[in-house]
Design an enzyme around this catalytic site. Sequence first.
Site, PDB file in Angstrom:
ATOM      1  N   GLY A  23      26.612  17.549  21.877  1.00 32.33           N
ATOM      2  CA  GLY A  23      26.624  17.114  23.281  1.00 32.33           C
ATOM      3  C   GLY A  23      27.172  15.704  23.392  1.00 32.33           C
ATOM      4  O   GLY A  23      27.147  14.948  22.423  1.00 32.33           O
ATOM      5  N   ARG A  88      29.094  24.133  20.467  1.00 32.94           N
ATOM      6  CA  ARG A  88      28.920  25.418  19.773  1.00 32.94           C
ATOM      7  C   ARG A  88      29.862  25.623  18.596  1.00 32.94           C
ATOM      8  O   ARG A  88      29.768  26.627  17.907  1.00 32.94           O
ATOM      9  CB  ARG A  88      29.113  26.559  20.756  1.00 32.94           C
ATOM     10  CG  ARG A  88      28.028  26.577  21.787  1.00 32.94           C
ATOM     11  CD  ARG A  88      27.767  27.970  22.293  1.00 32.94           C
ATOM     12  NE  ARG A  88      27.018  27.833  23.532  1.00 32.94           N
ATOM     13  CZ  ARG A  88      27.555  27.987  24.724  1.00 32.94           C
ATOM     14  NH1 ARG A  88      28.800  28.348  24.859  1.00 32.94           N
ATOM     15  NH2 ARG A  88      26.837  27.823  25.795  1.00 32.94           N
ATOM     16  N   ASP A 129      22.032  15.247  14.882  1.00 29.44           N
ATOM     17  CA  ASP A 129      21.507  15.692  13.592  1.00 29.44           C
ATOM     18  C   ASP A 129      22.147  16.999  13.119  1.00 29.44           C
ATOM     19  O   ASP A 129      22.447  17.152  11.929  1.00 29.44           O
ATOM     20  CB  ASP A 129      19.976  15.772  13.599  1.00 29.44           C
ATOM     21  CG  ASP A 129      19.431  16.610  14.749  1.00 29.44           C
ATOM     22  OD1 ASP A 129      20.214  16.963  15.651  1.00 29.44           O
ATOM     23  OD2 ASP A 129      18.231  16.911  14.736  1.00 29.44           O
ATOM     24  N   GLY A 130      22.406  17.926  14.050  1.00 26.14           N
ATOM     25  CA  GLY A 130      23.056  19.189  13.673  1.00 26.14           C
ATOM     26  C   GLY A 130      24.437  18.934  13.092  1.00 26.14           C
ATOM     27  O   GLY A 130      24.823  19.504  12.066  1.00 26.14           O
ATOM     28  N   THR A 131      25.181  18.042  13.750  1.00 27.95           N
ATOM     29  CA  THR A 131      26.534  17.712  13.283  1.00 27.95           C
ATOM     30  C   THR A 131      26.483  17.041  11.906  1.00 27.95           C
ATOM     31  O   THR A 131      27.327  17.310  11.041  1.00 27.95           O
ATOM     32  CB  THR A 131      27.216  16.774  14.308  1.00 27.95           C
ATOM     33  OG1 THR A 131      27.250  17.436  15.561  1.00 27.95           O
ATOM     34  CG2 THR A 131      28.617  16.398  13.886  1.00 27.95           C
ATOM     35  N   THR A 151      23.144  10.289  19.957  1.00 26.89           N
ATOM     36  CA  THR A 151      22.371  11.164  20.839  1.00 26.89           C
ATOM     37  C   THR A 151      21.531  10.312  21.773  1.00 26.89           C
ATOM     38  O   THR A 151      21.009   9.266  21.362  1.00 26.89           O
ATOM     39  CB  THR A 151      21.409  12.130  20.087  1.00 26.89           C
ATOM     40  OG1 THR A 151      20.505  12.708  21.038  1.00 26.89           O
ATOM     41  CG2 THR A 151      20.587  11.433  19.036  1.00 26.89           C
ATOM     42  N   ASP A 153      18.755  11.256  22.726  1.00 31.83           N
ATOM     43  CA  ASP A 153      17.356  11.521  22.355  1.00 31.83           C
ATOM     44  C   ASP A 153      16.820  10.552  21.303  1.00 31.83           C
ATOM     45  O   ASP A 153      15.609  10.480  21.090  1.00 31.83           O
ATOM     46  CB  ASP A 153      17.211  12.950  21.804  1.00 31.83           C
ATOM     47  CG  ASP A 153      17.411  14.019  22.858  1.00 31.83           C
ATOM     48  OD1 ASP A 153      17.604  13.663  24.037  1.00 31.83           O
ATOM     49  OD2 ASP A 153      17.382  15.215  22.507  1.00 31.83           O
ATOM     50  N   ASP A 155      16.914  10.742  18.098  1.00 34.24           N
ATOM     51  CA  ASP A 155      16.081  11.456  17.125  1.00 34.24           C
ATOM     52  C   ASP A 155      16.801  11.792  15.824  1.00 34.24           C
ATOM     53  O   ASP A 155      16.430  12.750  15.139  1.00 34.24           O
ATOM     54  CB  ASP A 155      15.520  12.734  17.770  1.00 34.24           C
ATOM     55  CG  ASP A 155      16.618  13.716  18.183  1.00 34.24           C
ATOM     56  OD1 ASP A 155      17.814  13.374  18.077  1.00 34.24           O
ATOM     57  OD2 ASP A 155      16.279  14.832  18.605  1.00 34.24           O
ATOM     58  N   ARG A 197      14.133  16.967  23.516  1.00 30.49           N
ATOM     59  CA  ARG A 197      13.765  18.314  23.076  1.00 30.49           C
ATOM     60  C   ARG A 197      12.535  18.293  22.171  1.00 30.49           C
ATOM     61  O   ARG A 197      11.533  18.889  22.462  1.00 30.49           O
ATOM     62  CB  ARG A 197      14.909  18.959  22.294  1.00 30.49           C
ATOM     63  CG  ARG A 197      16.185  19.120  23.081  1.00 30.49           C
ATOM     64  CD  ARG A 197      17.264  19.704  22.198  1.00 30.49           C
ATOM     65  NE  ARG A 197      16.955  21.093  21.854  1.00 30.49           N
ATOM     66  CZ  ARG A 197      17.151  22.113  22.674  1.00 30.49           C
ATOM     67  NH1 ARG A 197      17.665  21.914  23.870  1.00 30.49           N
ATOM     68  NH2 ARG A 197      16.857  23.329  22.302  1.00 30.49           N
ATOM     69  N   GLU A 248      11.226  17.018  28.452  1.00 27.71           N
ATOM     70  CA  GLU A 248      11.476  18.459  28.656  1.00 27.71           C
ATOM     71  C   GLU A 248      10.805  19.327  27.592  1.00 27.71           C
ATOM     72  O   GLU A 248      10.478  20.483  27.832  1.00 27.71           O
ATOM     73  CB  GLU A 248      12.984  18.737  28.679  1.00 27.71           C
ATOM     74  CG  GLU A 248      13.665  18.360  27.379  1.00 27.71           C
ATOM     75  CD  GLU A 248      15.173  18.520  27.377  1.00 27.71           C
ATOM     76  OE1 GLU A 248      15.720  19.111  28.307  1.00 27.71           O
ATOM     77  OE2 GLU A 248      15.786  18.039  26.407  1.00 27.71           O
ATOM     78  N   HIS A 307      21.253  16.084  33.189  1.00 26.45           N
ATOM     79  CA  HIS A 307      22.437  15.483  32.557  1.00 26.45           C
ATOM     80  C   HIS A 307      22.864  14.155  33.165  1.00 26.45           C
ATOM     81  O   HIS A 307      23.757  13.505  32.626  1.00 26.45           O
ATOM     82  CB  HIS A 307      23.591  16.496  32.563  1.00 26.45           C
ATOM     83  CG  HIS A 307      23.343  17.626  31.612  1.00 26.45           C
ATOM     84  ND1 HIS A 307      22.517  18.672  31.928  1.00 26.45           N
ATOM     85  CD2 HIS A 307      23.773  17.847  30.347  1.00 26.45           C
ATOM     86  CE1 HIS A 307      22.449  19.502  30.895  1.00 26.45           C
ATOM     87  NE2 HIS A 307      23.201  19.031  29.928  1.00 26.45           N
TER      88      HIS A 307
HETATM   89  O1  F6P Z   1      20.270  16.510  22.419  1.00 26.74           O
HETATM   90  C1  F6P Z   1      20.695  15.883  23.564  1.00 26.74           C
HETATM   91  C2  F6P Z   1      20.358  16.695  24.769  1.00 26.74           C
HETATM   92  O2  F6P Z   1      20.741  15.942  25.884  1.00 26.74           O
HETATM   93  C3  F6P Z   1      18.892  17.144  24.869  1.00 26.74           C
HETATM   94  O3  F6P Z   1      18.035  16.136  25.300  1.00 26.74           O
HETATM   95  C4  F6P Z   1      18.982  18.317  25.807  1.00 26.74           C
HETATM   96  O4  F6P Z   1      17.939  19.212  25.653  1.00 26.74           O
HETATM   97  C5  F6P Z   1      20.275  18.936  25.387  1.00 26.74           C
HETATM   98  O5  F6P Z   1      21.079  17.909  24.827  1.00 26.74           O
HETATM   99  C6  F6P Z   1      21.010  19.606  26.524  1.00 26.74           C
HETATM  100  O6  F6P Z   1      22.088  20.272  26.001  1.00 26.74           O
HETATM  101  P1  F6P Z   1      23.212  20.989  26.884  1.00 26.74           P
HETATM  102  O7  F6P Z   1      24.097  19.919  27.428  1.00 26.74           O
HETATM  103  O8  F6P Z   1      23.907  21.871  25.922  1.00 26.74           O
HETATM  104  O9  F6P Z   1      22.499  21.724  27.970  1.00 26.74           O
END
Ligand code: F6P
Length: 382
Positions: A23, A88, A129-131, A151, A153, A155, A197, A248, A307
Amino acid sequence: MPSLLPGKTASKIQRIGVLTAGGDCPGLNAVIRAVVKSAVQRHGWQVLGIRDGFEGLISGDDAIMPLTAETVYGILARGGTILGAASRANPFLYTKRQQGSRISLDVTPRVLERIEELGLDAVVVIGGDGTMRIARELHEMGAPLVGVPKTIDNDVEGTDYTFGFDTAVGVATEAIDRLRTTAESHHRAMIVEVMGRQAGWIALHSGVAGGADVVLIPEQPFNLELVYDRLTHSFAAVQRSAIVVVAEGAYERGGSPVFRHRAGSQDKLRLGGIGEHLAQLLQERQEEDLVSAPGLEWDIRVTVLGHVQRGGAPSSTDRVLATRMGTAAVRLIARGRLGRMVALRGSTLADLPLARVARVPRTVPLNCDLVLTAKELGICLG
Ligand code: F6P
């Protein structure tokens, strides 16, 4: 490919790539600019921008964009990413549609081939972290990568802060300030749902900065009765209003996180809706009390920031951190230190092997000083 490891020294490097995966978040363009300026001006390297994250190393030539000091002019303060991002495009599990259904393929050989075809001596991979996990595995297969964590977040394990976080906290804090004045006017409880998250950093920081009454984070499943008591107390006090900040990913003790899911969609489950769910639980709880104590009723309203927290111009703190991280990534490449991620430790920039970036997100330790501060201020953490 393994011939590319360990990295070439600065004098042998000719061309590097840069991509933004996962993201987006404020500060990505500041990193791209810093990478390009230091690579081109200090080292005389060429830089190729790779569009849409790893997707750009899977698809054709139009996914490649030469970057120069001119092309990155004016992007420092711009949100988003000029390169585009694709959350993705995981080369180990690349999903595409075939004859109406979705199939997942391992396209890593294509990615390694493409890096070689493009003559890239190194690629700066900017992501969460995934990347970083994808980057680690590709590096182990021979790809010459360095990582820059991002990020909102905050995290990513291994770094104390990620750029984007400060901006998101600023947006959430401003929203809380605005909601407070209307909450006070109407004597309402305002629930603000923020992103986060698995980690409640945004909720905790913005809650403390905005003087919230209640902050709910995923790390501590909440007890509804404690939240209700805190709100009752706030409405009995002179303020007669309350602010609840909820991440969230927060959920009630014994319950589970709330997801939104489009009917018929094959998308991965998306978090969202805890704010409304909490409002409903509090409403029901209040109705039980109103039987014996009518007149103590308070209204609840919910705002989901979504967002908005990820878009827009980065704060000056994020611009500085992103710029430092971009130049640090180029320094790693110049020293042949591939397979590493740039990190902030305290106030100093450091780096660690991608292999040491943990598989779990960096969550809020419940004994950290900000949690203790929040509790000492009387903020209810559920
Ligand atoms: O990881 C960053 C983040 O903004 C999260 O806080 C949130 O849950 C997620 O991305 C939203 O992702 P997307 O833009 O794919 O809906």
